[in-house]
Scaffold this motif. Structure first.
Motif, PDB file in Angstrom:
ATOM      1  N   SER A 210      -6.204  11.777 -17.135  1.00  0.00           N
ATOM      2  CA  SER A 210      -5.846  12.601 -18.266  1.00  0.00           C
ATOM      3  C   SER A 210      -5.596  11.541 -19.625  1.00  0.00           C
ATOM      4  N   ASN A 211      -5.518  10.228 -19.242  1.00  0.00           N
ATOM      5  CA  ASN A 211      -5.531   9.257 -20.166  1.00  0.00           C
ATOM      6  C   ASN A 211      -6.607   8.368 -20.160  1.00  0.00           C
ATOM      7  N   HIS A 212      -7.574   8.379 -19.276  1.00  0.00           N
ATOM      8  CA  HIS A 212      -8.685   7.622 -19.127  1.00  0.00           C
ATOM      9  C   HIS A 212      -8.218   6.252 -18.949  1.00  0.00           C
ATOM     10  N   MET A 213      -7.174   6.165 -17.925  1.00  0.00           N
ATOM     11  CA  MET A 213      -6.730   4.548 -17.717  1.00  0.00           C
ATOM     12  C   MET A 213      -7.268   4.139 -16.366  1.00  0.00           C
ATOM     13  N   ILE A 214      -7.632   2.901 -16.600  1.00  0.00           N
ATOM     14  CA  ILE A 214      -7.935   2.199 -15.329  1.00  0.00           C
ATOM     15  C   ILE A 214      -6.781   1.971 -14.402  1.00  0.00           C
ATOM     16  N   VAL A 215      -7.084   2.092 -13.166  1.00  0.00           N
ATOM     17  CA  VAL A 215      -6.235   1.806 -12.185  1.00  0.00           C
ATOM     18  C   VAL A 215      -6.596   0.408 -11.326  1.00  0.00           C
ATOM     19  N   HIS A 216      -5.618  -0.434 -11.404  1.00  0.00           N
ATOM     20  CA  HIS A 216      -5.884  -1.907 -10.761  1.00  0.00           C
ATOM     21  C   HIS A 216      -4.984  -2.023  -9.684  1.00  0.00           C
ATOM     22  N   SER A 217      -5.429  -2.341  -8.544  1.00  0.00           N
ATOM     23  CA  SER A 217      -4.602  -2.525  -7.203  1.00  0.00           C
ATOM     24  C   SER A 217      -5.302  -3.768  -6.507  1.00  0.00           C
ATOM     25  N   HIS A 218      -4.664  -3.872  -5.229  1.00  0.00           N
ATOM     26  CA  HIS A 218      -5.214  -4.968  -4.203  1.00  0.00           C
ATOM     27  C   HIS A 218      -5.903  -3.868  -3.204  1.00  0.00           C
ATOM     28  N   SER A 219      -6.817  -4.781  -2.249  1.00  0.00           N
ATOM     29  CA  SER A 219      -7.263  -4.147  -0.979  1.00  0.00           C
ATOM     30  C   SER A 219      -7.811  -5.162   0.035  1.00  0.00           C
ATOM     31  N   SER A 220      -7.503  -4.937   1.184  1.00  0.00           N
ATOM     32  CA  SER A 220      -8.131  -5.507   2.206  1.00  0.00           C
ATOM     33  C   SER A 220      -8.099  -7.277   2.006  1.00  0.00           C
ATOM     34  N   GLU A 221      -6.822  -7.709   1.733  1.00  0.00           N
ATOM     35  CA  GLU A 221      -6.937  -9.126   1.408  1.00  0.00           C
ATOM     36  C   GLU A 221      -7.041 -10.197   2.597  1.00  0.00           C
ATOM     37  N   ASN A 222      -6.230  -9.547   3.774  1.00  0.00           N
ATOM     38  CA  ASN A 222      -6.567 -10.216   4.864  1.00  0.00           C
ATOM     39  C   ASN A 222      -6.210  -9.321   6.073  1.00  0.00           C
ATOM     40  N   ARG A 223      -6.516  -9.885   7.356  1.00  0.00           N
ATOM     41  CA  ARG A 223      -6.407  -8.885   8.567  1.00  0.00           C
ATOM     42  C   ARG A 223      -4.928  -8.212   8.622  1.00  0.00           C
ATOM     43  N   SER A 224      -4.075  -9.112   8.537  1.00  0.00           N
ATOM     44  CA  SER A 224      -2.800  -8.564   8.793  1.00  0.00           C
ATOM     45  C   SER A 224      -2.374  -7.291   7.837  1.00  0.00           C
ATOM     46  N   GLU A 225      -2.855  -7.361   6.562  1.00  0.00           N
ATOM     47  CA  GLU A 225      -2.837  -6.280   5.534  1.00  0.00           C
ATOM     48  C   GLU A 225      -3.556  -5.109   6.033  1.00  0.00           C
ATOM     49  N   VAL A 226      -4.641  -5.479   6.389  1.00  0.00           N
ATOM     50  CA  VAL A 226      -5.678  -4.235   7.056  1.00  0.00           C
ATOM     51  C   VAL A 226      -5.188  -3.560   8.077  1.00  0.00           C
ATOM     52  N   GLU A 227      -4.773  -4.345   9.033  1.00  0.00           N
ATOM     53  CA  GLU A 227      -3.965  -3.717  10.061  1.00  0.00           C
ATOM     54  C   GLU A 227      -2.790  -2.709   9.877  1.00  0.00           C
ATOM     55  N   ALA A 228      -1.940  -3.326   8.966  1.00  0.00           N
ATOM     56  CA  ALA A 228      -0.910  -2.349   8.576  1.00  0.00           C
ATOM     57  C   ALA A 228      -1.233  -1.281   7.859  1.00  0.00           C
ATOM     58  N   ILE A 229      -2.274  -1.165   7.103  1.00  0.00           N
ATOM     59  CA  ILE A 229      -2.634  -0.105   6.345  1.00  0.00           C
ATOM     60  C   ILE A 229      -3.409   0.967   7.391  1.00  0.00           C
ATOM     61  N   ARG A 230      -4.241   0.256   8.546  1.00  0.00           N
ATOM     62  CA  ARG A 230      -4.316   1.438   9.661  1.00  0.00           C
ATOM     63  C   ARG A 230      -3.282   2.137  10.187  1.00  0.00           C
ATOM     64  N   LYS A 231      -2.319   1.474  10.329  1.00  0.00           N
ATOM     65  CA  LYS A 231      -1.070   2.070  11.076  1.00  0.00           C
ATOM     66  C   LYS A 231      -0.571   3.050  10.287  1.00  0.00           C
ATOM     67  N   LEU A 232      -0.398   2.589   8.801  1.00  0.00           N
ATOM     68  CA  LEU A 232       0.169   3.442   7.969  1.00  0.00           C
ATOM     69  C   LEU A 232      -0.485   4.929   7.348  1.00  0.00           C
ATOM     70  N   TYR A 233      -1.931   4.752   7.204  1.00  0.00           N
ATOM     71  CA  TYR A 233      -2.610   5.696   6.692  1.00  0.00           C
ATOM     72  C   TYR A 233      -3.745   6.400   8.033  1.00  0.00           C
ATOM     73  N   GLY A 234      -4.019   5.658   9.087  1.00  0.00           N
ATOM     74  CA  GLY A 234      -4.808   5.811  10.212  1.00  0.00           C
ATOM     75  C   GLY A 234      -6.098   5.664   9.631  1.00  0.00           C
ATOM     76  N   CYS A 235      -6.558   4.738   8.595  1.00  0.00           N
ATOM     77  CA  CYS A 235      -7.881   4.547   8.113  1.00  0.00           C
ATOM     78  C   CYS A 235      -7.955   3.285   7.508  1.00  0.00           C
ATOM     79  N   GLU A 236      -9.126   2.868   6.999  1.00  0.00           N
ATOM     80  CA  GLU A 236      -9.102   1.557   6.230  1.00  0.00           C
ATOM     81  C   GLU A 236      -8.684   1.777   4.894  1.00  0.00           C
ATOM     82  N   ASN A 237      -8.428   0.506   4.049  1.00  0.00           N
ATOM     83  CA  ASN A 237      -8.062   0.555   2.814  1.00  0.00           C
ATOM     84  C   ASN A 237      -8.738   1.517   1.990  1.00  0.00           C
ATOM     85  N   ILE A 238      -9.909   1.154   1.634  1.00  0.00           N
ATOM     86  CA  ILE A 238     -10.764   1.844   0.528  1.00  0.00           C
ATOM     87  C   ILE A 238     -10.714   3.267   0.848  1.00  0.00           C
TER      88      ILE A 238
END
Length: 247
Positions: A210-238
């Motif tokens: 609604s505000n034409h606003m950029i969303v700026h985040s982090h994704s897939s910075e290393n293996r442990s983060e990627v694995e934690a996301i798989r456990k939390l969401y059941g899929c890859e970061n993106i």
């Protein structure tokens, strides 16, 4: 803001052609108004002689943390999640307005000295106005966002409720977006999926659209983060970001 001309330089044109133009450039009210082989002199106008120097478009830094300038090299031997929890988050949580302003000024000075004129910055959770104030005073073009961290397992010094995070996010947007002759913009900045609830991320979809606003985040910075996301969401970061409507 007045006007001035820089002349006798070689200008790399920002049109994709790769052409060099020997000539002059006029700035009016903080914006490039004209580039040509010669520009007639106006009464009282400042002229800067570049003596054959090369003028190129400024560099763009699409991910930076001005709030972390003062923390550099404190924990280079740690894995990402340990680096965050043991070093960076405690340091960020200790910032006050004065220290964050100083950190931002130093970071911006380094960026400008290397030719970077536009940045996308993720701040920390608090005192985001200090980063905007530093950027406003130093002339850099900046997209800046308050870091959003609303999960219960975030460190107490940086934790806030979903309601608080979204309210301040919108207040900062309304206060700063388009300021400094449209040189400053706001960007929503959820830290990463491990720091933010699904509820917050879904709310950001509507807010950013609604505000034409950029969303700026982090994704897939290393293996442990990627694995934690798989456990939390059941899929890859993106894919998780896509399911939340943020791609």
């Amino acid at each position: 803001m007045g006007s001035y001309v820089v002349e006798n330089g070689f200008f790399l044109l920002n049109d994709g052609s790769g052409r060099l133009l020997r000539g002059a450039l006029r700035v009016e009210n903080g914006r490039i108004a004209r580039i040509s082989r010669s520009i007639p002199k106006q009464k009282g106008e400042k002229r800067i002689n570049l003596s054959g120097l090369l003028v190129i478009p400024g560099f763009v830094q699409t991910h930076v943390h001005l709030c972390q300038t003062l923390f550099r090299n404190f924990a280079d031997d740690l894995e990402l999640l340990d680096w965050l929890s043991q070093r960076i988050w405690p340091f960020e949580g200790a910032h006050n307005e004065k220290s964050l302003f100083a950190s931002s000024r130093l970071g911006i000075a380094e960026l400008l000295s290397g030719g970077t004129t536009t940045i996308l910055d993720m701040g920390t959770v608090r005192h985001t106005d200090a980063i905007f104030e530093a950027a406003a005073s130093m002339g850099i073009r900046a997209f800046i966002g308050k870091c959003l961290m609303d999960r219960d397992d975030n460190p107490p010094s940086l934790r806030e409720s979903t309601k608080q995070a979204l309210r301040e996010n919108l207040e900062l947007f309304e206060r700063w977006h388009g300021e400094a002759n449209d040189r400053l913009r706001y960007a929503s900045a959820p830290r990463f999926l491990l720091s933010c609830t699904e509820g917050l991320m879904r709310e950001l979809k509507g807010l950013s659209s609604s505000n034409h606003m950029i969303v700026h985040s982090h994704s897939s910075e290393n293996r442990s983060e990627v694995e934690a996301i798989r456990k939390l969401y059941g899929c890859e970061n993106i894919e998780a970001f896509h399911r939340l409507g943020l791609t």
